[in-house]
Design a protein around this motif. Structure first.
Motif, PDB file in Angstrom:
ATOM      1  N   MET D   1     -22.571 -14.369  21.290  1.00 26.32           N
ATOM      2  CA  MET D   1     -21.396 -13.568  21.677  1.00 26.32           C
ATOM      3  C   MET D   1     -21.332 -12.287  20.839  1.00 26.32           C
ATOM      4  SD  MET D   1     -19.252 -15.174  23.914  1.00 26.32           S
ATOM      5  CE  MET D   1     -17.568 -14.678  23.502  1.00 26.32           C
ATOM      6  N   ALA D   2     -20.969 -11.189  21.497  1.00 25.96           N
ATOM      7  CA  ALA D   2     -20.856  -9.927  20.759  1.00 25.96           C
ATOM      8  C   ALA D   2     -19.635  -9.994  19.851  1.00 25.96           C
ATOM      9  CB  ALA D   2     -20.703  -8.780  21.744  1.00 25.96           C
ATOM     10  N   LYS D   3     -19.783  -9.581  18.598  1.00 28.56           N
ATOM     11  CA  LYS D   3     -18.657  -9.615  17.685  1.00 28.56           C
ATOM     12  C   LYS D   3     -17.742  -8.430  18.003  1.00 28.56           C
ATOM     13  CE  LYS D   3     -17.825  -9.902  12.762  1.00 28.56           C
ATOM     14  NZ  LYS D   3     -17.137  -8.602  12.909  1.00 28.56           N
ATOM     15  N   VAL D   4     -16.486  -8.695  18.323  1.00 23.88           N
ATOM     16  CA  VAL D   4     -15.600  -7.591  18.673  1.00 23.88           C
ATOM     17  C   VAL D   4     -15.034  -6.968  17.398  1.00 23.88           C
ATOM     18  CG1 VAL D   4     -14.933  -8.379  20.959  1.00 23.88           C
ATOM     19  CG2 VAL D   4     -13.736  -9.249  18.951  1.00 23.88           C
ATOM     20  N   LEU D   5     -14.821  -5.660  17.433  1.00 31.10           N
ATOM     21  CA  LEU D   5     -14.277  -4.949  16.270  1.00 31.10           C
ATOM     22  C   LEU D   5     -12.870  -5.444  16.000  1.00 31.10           C
ATOM     23  CD1 LEU D   5     -14.067  -2.746  14.176  1.00 31.10           C
ATOM     24  CD2 LEU D   5     -13.486  -1.147  15.986  1.00 31.10           C
ATOM     25  N   ARG D   6     -12.636  -6.011  14.801  1.00 28.97           N
ATOM     26  CA  ARG D   6     -11.308  -6.547  14.537  1.00 28.97           C
ATOM     27  C   ARG D   6     -10.374  -5.444  14.082  1.00 28.97           C
ATOM     28  NH1 ARG D   6     -11.538 -11.414  10.725  1.00 28.97           N
ATOM     29  NH2 ARG D   6      -9.466 -10.621  10.200  1.00 28.97           N
ATOM     30  N   TRP D   7      -9.155  -5.557  14.606  1.00 32.73           N
ATOM     31  CA  TRP D   7      -8.121  -4.560  14.409  1.00 32.73           C
ATOM     32  C   TRP D   7      -7.854  -4.357  12.922  1.00 32.73           C
ATOM     33  CZ3 TRP D   7      -3.109  -5.119  17.770  1.00 32.73           C
ATOM     34  CH2 TRP D   7      -2.235  -4.098  17.461  1.00 32.73           C
ATOM     35  N   ASP D   8      -7.614  -5.463  12.193  1.00 31.97           N
ATOM     36  CA  ASP D   8      -7.235  -5.317  10.781  1.00 31.97           C
ATOM     37  C   ASP D   8      -8.387  -4.723   9.967  1.00 31.97           C
ATOM     38  OD1 ASP D   8      -8.742  -7.477  11.242  1.00 31.97           O
ATOM     39  OD2 ASP D   8      -7.451  -8.944  10.261  1.00 31.97           O
ATOM     40  N   VAL D   9      -9.617  -5.049  10.370  1.00 33.90           N
ATOM     41  CA  VAL D   9     -10.769  -4.439   9.698  1.00 33.90           C
ATOM     42  C   VAL D   9     -10.706  -2.923   9.869  1.00 33.90           C
ATOM     43  CG1 VAL D   9     -13.275  -4.259   9.644  1.00 33.90           C
ATOM     44  CG2 VAL D   9     -12.190  -6.483  10.082  1.00 33.90           C
ATOM     45  N   LEU D  10     -10.466  -2.519  11.112  1.00 35.85           N
ATOM     46  CA  LEU D  10     -10.371  -1.091  11.412  1.00 35.85           C
ATOM     47  C   LEU D  10      -9.333  -0.423  10.514  1.00 35.85           C
ATOM     48  CD1 LEU D  10     -11.066   1.231  13.553  1.00 35.85           C
ATOM     49  CD2 LEU D  10      -8.883   0.590  14.570  1.00 35.85           C
ATOM     50  N   VAL D  11      -8.151  -1.050  10.433  1.00 34.99           N
ATOM     51  CA  VAL D  11      -7.076  -0.459   9.623  1.00 34.99           C
ATOM     52  C   VAL D  11      -7.523  -0.342   8.171  1.00 34.99           C
ATOM     53  CG1 VAL D  11      -4.713  -0.767   8.799  1.00 34.99           C
ATOM     54  CG2 VAL D  11      -5.293  -1.308  11.161  1.00 34.99           C
ATOM     55  N   GLY D  12      -8.190  -1.406   7.683  1.00 29.42           N
ATOM     56  CA  GLY D  12      -8.704  -1.358   6.317  1.00 29.42           C
ATOM     57  C   GLY D  12      -9.616  -0.153   6.133  1.00 29.42           C
ATOM     58  N   ALA D  13     -10.528   0.045   7.081  1.00 28.89           N
ATOM     59  CA  ALA D  13     -11.456   1.176   7.015  1.00 28.89           C
ATOM     60  C   ALA D  13     -10.668   2.488   6.963  1.00 28.89           C
ATOM     61  CB  ALA D  13     -12.367   1.159   8.233  1.00 28.89           C
ATOM     62  N   LEU D  14      -9.697   2.624   7.866  1.00 33.61           N
ATOM     63  CA  LEU D  14      -8.866   3.838   7.890  1.00 33.61           C
ATOM     64  C   LEU D  14      -8.247   4.072   6.513  1.00 33.61           C
ATOM     65  CD1 LEU D  14      -6.989   3.705  11.323  1.00 33.61           C
ATOM     66  CD2 LEU D  14      -8.464   5.518  10.452  1.00 33.61           C
ATOM     67  N   LEU D  15      -7.746   2.983   5.916  1.00 28.92           N
ATOM     68  CA  LEU D  15      -7.095   3.097   4.606  1.00 28.92           C
ATOM     69  C   LEU D  15      -8.049   3.734   3.605  1.00 28.92           C
ATOM     70  CD1 LEU D  15      -4.786   2.508   2.696  1.00 28.92           C
ATOM     71  CD2 LEU D  15      -5.676   0.204   2.404  1.00 28.92           C
ATOM     72  N   ILE D  16      -9.266   3.187   3.566  1.00 30.72           N
ATOM     73  CA  ILE D  16     -10.263   3.726   2.625  1.00 30.72           C
ATOM     74  C   ILE D  16     -10.510   5.200   2.939  1.00 30.72           C
ATOM     75  CG2 ILE D  16     -12.662   3.562   1.882  1.00 30.72           C
ATOM     76  CD1 ILE D  16     -12.419   0.504   2.600  1.00 30.72           C
ATOM     77  N   ALA D  17     -10.663   5.494   4.224  1.00 24.49           N
ATOM     78  CA  ALA D  17     -10.916   6.881   4.632  1.00 24.49           C
ATOM     79  C   ALA D  17      -9.811   7.793   4.090  1.00 24.49           C
ATOM     80  CB  ALA D  17     -10.957   6.968   6.157  1.00 24.49           C
TER      81      ALA D  17
END
Ligand code: ATP
Ligand code: ATP
Ligand code: MG
Ligand code: MG
Lengths: 335, 343, 498, 318
Positions: D1-17
């Motif tokens: 199964m393709a791993k879907v991009l998790r929302w909270d991960v995305l937010v974490g990334a944004l935070l670092i950015a």
């Protein structure tokens, strides 16, 4: 335990900077001063007029000033701005405090970094600022408003006050003096039946006025010492059957009130010139930073076209008596 | 093998059951009307002016805009969605339209533009929710902030003054035909139109189907996305219209007209008996809810309630309204269950 | 055959992620023919149905309508093409009236395109007459029993008078005479030239209704052939791919003392004066027609519904009314009839669902031990031959029957002393059915008291030591294994003295 | 199964950015002072968000938190003004919060009313009571050693006490939510209440508890707010419920319940806070700030959707 008495009995912390340095009345105004105006809320037209005037004034003495601020008139949001301004390092912060005490801590921190604090329009706790530029002596505003109304209703009948928010410092001081004035014998036939709050929200003030009219059928007059309140009230009255029966006065800008003066809903109302307020605050800040003044009582400074001004007690500088507008003079003003 | 056709006693019980069902559904509107009558009655008995021509006119005028928004909102809520952005749409439209009218635009083009702006906002919400399938709450909370920002950016501390507005518009806001002011009339017409459509047209019923079970709706071949889009579009248009009417009514506006109204509108809808979980309720209920809330507001002032108590009492009454309605519904439902069973 | 099929699949494949639900499957549905689809749980039947219904698009292969290739963009297209579908899981609008559910999108109109509610009610009644359903057209469909929901679904499909009628386990929740009713109606439709696809795990139904049968195994096409030439066992062999033991492996267990004692239990308007007891090692069946109130009794005993009068005691200890937690504590377990709403949390994974009933026992210190949770799940998944990819997959994607297995696992894992199962084999294939039955009698053998609600008469007769029969909310008969026959039970169930 | 991009991960990334962008663009951003300001400003919102997360996971919501905060603040003010000892006032205020939560909970669980409706009602009620208690007064002069606690950093660290407390509570809530039976129950209730009930979970009791917790935290936040600003007013914290909701949603908690992680929420809170701080330092006007916040919310939900829409097209069959 720790109670109010046990705390207040302890000596209050002495003001940080004032009277520490020596004032030099003829020191030149420094070049390229960085000032910041922090109004109650940025989308309040009255505050905008004041601040823009202040920013203009800064150009006169080659300073640069900006206006930043929250979109809601709350103390907490104002504080994050104080902190940021402190971080950015300005020469002076000019603030119209939403909450005299809440802003105190951050302002002290700012002063600790050598930033001068000038309060205008609505004061902060005296120990947290160097100067307060008062649009008019609170006492005078309060009493004159009552006089104004009394004159129009022949010192007789029920009256009500339409204020801004229940916590607005300047409003409450004025109302205090109004009540005090009303206590005098010549107003024994005037009865203050209600203080209503329109929260400086146009629509709420509008409906509050409706309510007053119905709740107090033989209401003779309303004082609304807030620009938002008076225009909303005037608008309701002008469109209702109460026009001509209930006298409305208070503090409003000529532009807001012009039509209502013309259609006879309002005969007289008062205000100082908000442009002058901003102008004066701006110069005061400059003088303060340049060391012409320290904020001590009795010191004087040159406020550009407004001429020389003197600091009163508790570091208060008063713009002057409020000006009364009526049909004869209103067209002479544009703000 | 026995023939299991409905035995007579079952048939009769079924019929009485139907009567009860209708009652359950009517009850929501019914309990509102009762509450309203009680409130007005009490207030009027204390202060006659409350029912004076002026008094009634005031209440109707105050309700009109909120009710309009509630009607639009209920359409969205019925599809099991939510539109938190209506408040800021009103603010934006009121200011922009005012700005243009003040700068000499004609009334009709101005109003049309106002509604168009509302429609655009609704369309944006609708597209995001229905086609990108992102949670309505997040999207509309997002657009709430965005639209508000744009509004304040345009206004930037300016104010629209009644003097600069075309008198025609202002008379729309405060004028009346045969004593009935325009605003409530406009709201009434729109409410009845939408209400009738929702009840009597197949496509109208589909809004309820979607709210009741999106998955089942899809399997039943209901054009789910299109309907949801329409719901938001309508809500947006009405918000736009509300903005224009706001301008017409109050004349002087600054950036934050209807600031923070999103929750007020939602509570009107909820008090009106529209289930926040979708599929249940009517626009009439929502409008009644709006009327009730406004009346409470005015009544408290008229009753000379201490201003510091007003908000608390409003909240208490709001809770009372939904609780009573709920208890009533539960009672009738139980009654219904017992009847609809074996004779 | 020379005639072109009304609706057909040609070499259709469909996968969900790693799962290949359909592989190169072909199927022809002819006018006037009832075609059965047989296969184990997870064989791909429902997927095939959804492909025909336009819910799924085939990955490869084609759907043919009258020989012409078509692409159904969505269910709407299929309906346009005259395909009516009864899905395995009821898909009703709980807030809307039964009538509106049936006619959604196709309401009878009056002037200006408005809905004609009178006509809608009348037509609904007429439909219910044909099916012998006693429901009020205006009653909201929320709160209907699974069976009633299934009946409404059937009425919905019939009301379309479609050219193709597809039924995915329509009879799973129904008992004898509703099924008979349904079949007579379907027969009539078939004679009028409607093409029928019928899915059921009750093989005798297939034999009595259908002319042809297609079998699937693990998503692959096995055979399509006339029913006439087939025996029961042939069909089972094709489905399961191996010989099968007895379907009702009931061995006698020594009866212990009374484990569950129900006395004069009454819930206003639902059931009255229900008294019975179940002994350790005993399997007691609760039979009756749909709506007799069996599930309601079970729910009350387990404490999810309150009761108004009477008492329930387990191992002599009285249970407080309305507390499932207390019931579980006393060693009760209820496998509910509605697996989607009551049995499973669809969003959660298989392991989480199975763990849900043991949150206490899975604790190590304050936190849950993932390992314990996983072991518990794996253990039961294996014992029940669950068909799954990973234990961390959501149960939502499991096939109907496999979902039912998860529910069983979830409750058996609590090691109950009294097990109440409501329609335990609903939607379960013959193979698994045999396993479940073996399991039940095994559990009885271990001294567990089993109360089994079932609308599947053979199952009742095959498994029960005693049969209790309910009619319109009252216990009308208690029949020993010896005297229990189709007649005796049906008579009691339909209210005629046994 | 393709791993879907998790929302909270995305937010974490944004935070670092955002953090990276901040340190690069503005000299005063990554300074200790500024960060502790920025964090301190988040205090109440962050605390309330913790409780709100648990509620929303269980498919309920509490919009009255800001009003409870106000009421508690008003109480602190009037009692302090009345000369009561702060040591007694604080427990009283927190307890009041708990009672407010209890009322919400009872209305929701006993009457089965939707929590959105109930808490909109109590939002008005509790704020109203705050005005009843304190009226137009603004109380100040709170004991310096207590205001210090609310304002200052833990000695030797740039971390304000409120944030230290937050970290502690976050750890606890994290464990409860993701590793205990109670947490499991919350997700089950949020996703399919009836099934949870059939599994023997005391649904109503759990929900009641959640509302009480939320009320208690809000009550405590009220005390914190009052001491931090050294000012008690009836209108303290008006409207922060939306800020909290925004943070929780941004953190990827699904309002239909049963989904979401605490990590996501914490990332959400920090993201909103730091971004706002960064924009202010850059003299970005309030209007633009609000626009950015809005876009952030939309983008954070939109991106995972779009990704999952695009993914299948990209990946071949396994
Ligand atoms: N939406 C989906 N996502 C992922 N996998 C799915 C999905 N739907 C079905 N499956 C898988 O496809 C396979 C076939 O499922 P299907 O429901 O067609 O079986 P079935 O023959 O209907 O079984 P049953 O007799 O139990 O209903 C199963 O392994 C199931 O897990
Ligand atoms: N006379 C009736 N009219 C309408 N609905 C009924 C009637 N009797 C029962 N029901 C429905 O059936 C349910 C109660 O029957 P219940 O399902 O408990 O009986 P059952 O014998 O277990 O049926 P099933 O075999 O479907 O489980 C209720 O939910 C109700 O919706
Ligand atoms: Mg299936
Ligand atoms: Mg049942």
């Amino acid at each position: 335990g720790t109670t109010k008495s046990s705390v207040t009995s302890a000596p209050a912390p002495a003001p940080a900077s004032s009277s520490a340095a020596k004032a030099d009345p003829n020191a030149p105004i420094k070049q390229g001063l960085k000032l910041a105006f922090l109004p109650k809320a940025i989308n309040n037209p009255y505050e905008t007029i004041v601040d823009n005037a202040g920013i203009e004034a800064a150009k006169e003495y080659q300073g640069e000033a900006k206006e930043v601020g929250p979109s809601d008139a709350s103390a907490s949001s104002q504080i994050s701005y104080i902190n940021t301004l402190t971080q950015q390092g300005h020469d002076a912060i000019l603030i119209a405090a939403n909450d005299a005490n809440a802003v105190c801590g951050p302002l002290q921190q700012a002063r600790a970094k050598g930033i001068k604090i000038v309060a205008y329009d609505s004061d902060a706790a005296p120990e947290c600022r160097d100067l307060f530029i008062n649009q008019a002596s609170s006492e005078e505003v309060g009493r004159s408003q009552v006089k104004l109304l009394a004159g129009m209703i022949g010192n007789k009948g029920d009256i009500a006050i339409l204020s801004a928010t229940a916590n607005a410092t300047n409003q409450n001081t004025w109302i205090k003096f109004m009540k005090d004035e009303l206590a005098k014998p010549e107003y024994k036939d005037m009865k203050l039946v209600k203080v209503a709050y329109g929260d400086d929200d146009d629509q709420k003030s509008f409906t509050q006025t409706q309510g007053l009219m119905q709740a107090y059928p033989n209401l003779k007059g309303i004082i609304s010492p807030t620009t938002v309140g008076i225009s909303a009230a005037a608008r309701y009255i002008s469109g209702s059957k109460y026009k001509g029966k209930v006298v409305l006065t208070g503090l409003g800008t000529p532009n807001q009130m012009r039509q209502f003066v013309k259609d006879k809903t309002v005969t007289k109302f008062a205000l100082w010139n908000p442009k002058d307020l901003g102008y004066l605050a701006s110069y005061a800040a400059a003088a303060l930073v340049s060391g012409q003044i320290t904020g001590a009582e009795g010191e004087t400074f040159k406020a550009g076209k407004l001429g020389e001004r003197t600091i009163g007690k508790q570091g208060e500088v008063i713009l002057g008596p409020p000006f009364t507008f009526d049909a004869s003079n209103i067209d002479g003003f544009d703000y | 093998m026995t023939t299991a056709t409905a035995p007579p006693e079952q048939a009769t019980s079924a019929r009485s059951a139907r009567g009860l069902v209708d009652l359950v559904f009517r009850a929501r509107e019914l309990s509102l009307v009762i509450a309203l009558v009680a409130l007005v009655g009490v207030t009027a008995s204390v202060n006659g002016n409350f029912l004076s021509g002026q008094g009634i006119e005031d209440i109707l005028l105050n309700t009109a805009i909120l009710a309009l928004l509630a009607v639009g909102q209920s359409l969205v809520v019925i599809t099991r969605n939510l539109d938190l952005s209506v408040g800021s749409v009103v603010g934006l439209v009121a200011f922009v339209t005012g700005d243009l009218l003040a700068s000499g635009w004609g009334i009709v083009p101005g109003m049309l533009l106002g509604v168009a702006i509302g429609a655009a906002c609704g369309l944006l919400n609708g597209l995001l929710v229905s086609f990108c399938r992102v949670p309505a709450l997040v999207v509309t909370l997002g657009t709430l902030y965005v639209i508000q920002g744009v509004d304040h950016y345009i206004a930037h501390g300016r104010q629209i003054n009644a003097v600069n507005l075309p008198p025609g518009l202002l008379s729309l806001g405060n004028g009346a035909v045969l004593g009935v002011p325009y605003l409530p009339l406009i709201t009434l017409v729109i409410m009845v139109a939408i209400g009738y459509y929702l009840r009597s047209y197949p496509s109208g019923r589909e809004f309820y189907a979607i709210g009741s079970s999106p998955e089942a709706a899809r399997l039943a071949g209901v054009p789910v996305r299109r309907r949801i889009l329409v719901a938001y579009l309508v809500s947006g248009c009405l918000a736009g219209l509300a903005g224009v009417l706001w301008l017409a009514r109050f004349g002087t506006v600054i950036a934050d007209s209807a600031h923070g109204w999103e929750l007020l509108v939602v509570s009107a809808v909820v008090v009106g008996g529209v289930a926040i979980t979708g599929g249940v309720g009517s626009v009439y209920g929502a409008a009644l809810g709006a009327l009730l809330l406004t009346t409470i507001g005015s009544a408290l002032v008229v009753l000379r309630v201490n201003p510091f108590w007003q908000q608390a009492i409003t909240g208490a009454l709001l809770l009372l309204a939904i609780s009573v309605d709920r208890v009533l519904a539960l009672r009738l439902a139980r009654l219904l269950r017992n009847r609809s069973r074996h004779g | 055959m020379s005639v072109t099929p009304t609706l057909a699949l040609a070499n259709v494949s469909k996968s969900f992620g790693a799962v290949r639900a359909l592989r190169e499957v072909s199927l022809d549905l002819f006018a006037g023919e009832a075609h059965a689809l047989a296969g184990e749980n997870g064989a791909g039947k429902s997927t095939l149905v959804k492909t025909l219904a336009g819910v799924h698009r085939p990955d490869t292969g084609q759907v043919l309508l009258n020989g012409e290739p078509v692409v159904f963009a969505g269910p709407a297209d299929a309906q346009q093409a005259g395909v009516a579908v009864i899905y395995q899981e009821p898909t009703l609008f709980p807030d809307l009236s039964v009538a509106e559910n049936i006619f959604m999108g196709r309401q009878p109109r009056r002037s200006l395109g408005r809905i004609d509610r009178k006509a809608m009610r009348a037509q609904t009644r007429e439909l219910f007459e044909r099916l012998g359903v006693a429901l009020d057209p205006e009653q909201p469909s929320r709160g209907l029993s699974i069976a009633d929901q299934q009946l409404v679904e059937i009425a919905k499909a019939l009301s379309r008078d479609a050219r193709v009628l597809i039924m995915d386990e329509p009879t799973a929740a129904l008992s004898g005479n509703e099924v008979a009713r349904l079949f007579s109606v379907v027969e009539a439709l078939r004679e009028h030239g409607c093409a029928i696809l019928f899915i059921s795990h009750r093989l005798d139904e297939i034999f009595s209704l259908c002319q042809r049968v297609t079998t699937l195994r693990d998503g692959a096409w096995i055979a399509s052939e006339p029913v006439s030439g087939l025996t029961h066992d042939d069909l089972v062999r094709r489905m399961v791919g191996r010989e099968l033991g007895a379907l009702y492996p009931k061995e006698e267990a020594p009866l212990g003392e009374v484990a569950l004692q129900v006395e004069r239990l009454t819930r206003e308007g639902v059931f009255t004066d229900v008294s019975f007891q179940v002994r350790r090692g005993e399997i007691v069946a609760l039979a009756g027609l749909v709506g007799a109130g069996r599930s309601e009794v079970a729910r009350a005993v387990f404490g999810v519904d309150r009761w108004d009068a009477g008492s329930v005691s387990v191992d002599g200890r009285r249970l407080p009314a309305g507390s499932p937690t207390a019931a579980m504590g006393a060693g009760l377990a209820l496998v509910p009839e509605d697996r989607r709403q009551q049995g499973l949390v669809m969003e959660l994974s298989i392991e989480r669902n199975i763990g849900l009933t043991g949150l206490g026992s899975l604790r190590r210190g304050v936190t849950i031990s993932r390992k314990a949770e996983r072991d518990r799940a794996k253990d039961w998944a294996v014992r029940l031959r669950l068909k799954f990819a990973r234990l961390s997959d959501g149960v939502g994607v499991l096939s109907g029957g496999n979902q039912q297995k998860v529910v069983l696992a979830k409750w058996l894992a609590t090691k109950p002393s009294v097990l109440i199962v409501d329609e335990p084999t609903r939607g379960i294939d013959v193979g698994t059915k045999a396993e479940v039955h073996r399991l039940l009698s095994e559990l009885a053998g271990q001294g567990i008291a089993v109360l089994m609600i079932s609308s599947d008469l053979p199952e009742v007769l095959g498994m029960a030591d005693r049969v209790l029969v309910m009619h319109e909310g009252r216990l009308t008969a208690e029949i020993s294994r010896a005297d229990a026959t189709e007649e005796s039970v049906m008579n009691a169930a339909t209210g005629r003295a046994a | 199964m393709a791993k879907v991009l998790r929302w909270d991960v995305l937010v974490g990334a944004l935070l670092i950015a955002v953090f990276a962008a901040g340190s690069l663009t503005s000299p005063s951003f990554a300074t200790v002072d500024n960060l502790s300001f920025a964090l301190g400003d988040l205090g109440e919102i962050a605390l309330i968000a913790l409780a709100m997360t648990m509620l929303v996971v269980a498919a309920e919501v509490d919009l009255s938190v800001a009003s409870v905060l106000g009421l508690s603040s008003a109480l602190v003010g009037s009692l302090w003004d009345g000369g009561m000892a702060i040591e007694t006032i604080i427990p009283i205020a927190v307890l009041t919060g708990a009672v407010c939560g209890l009322v919400n909970g009872l209305l929701v669980t006993r009457l089965g009313l939707p929590s959105l409706a109930v808490t909109i009602g109590t939002l008005a009620l509790y704020r109203g009571l705050a005005y009843v208690v304190l009226g137009d007064r603004a109380i100040a002069q709170f004991p310096p050693d207590y205001t210090a606690l609310a304002l200052n950093d833990v000695p030797g660290t740039p971390i304000p006490y409120p944030i230290a407390l937050f970290v502690l509570l976050a750890a606890i809530v994290g464990v409860v939510l993701h590793a205990t039976g109670f947490g499991r129950a919350l997700y089950a209730i949020g996703a399919q209440e009836q099934a949870a009930f059939f599994a023997g979970i005391r649904v109503k009791r759990v929900k009641l508890l959640l509302f009480v917790i939320s009320g208690t935290v809000a009550g405590f936040a009220g005390v914190l707010f009052t001491l931090r600003y050294g000012s008690a007013r009836a209108d303290n914290g008006v409207g922060i419920e939306l800020a909290v909701i925004a943070a929780v949603l941004l953190g990827g908690v699904d309002f239909d319940g049963g989904k979401g992680t605490l990590g996501g929420v914490i990332a959400g809170v920090l993201l909103i806070g730091l971004l706002r701080n960064l924009l202010m330092l850059g003299d970005v006007s309030t209007e633009i700030q609000s626009i950015v916040t809005g876009l952030l919310l939309i983008v954070s939900v939109l991106t995972p959707r779009l990704v999952s829409l695009v993914r299948p097209a990209l990946k071949g069959s396994p």
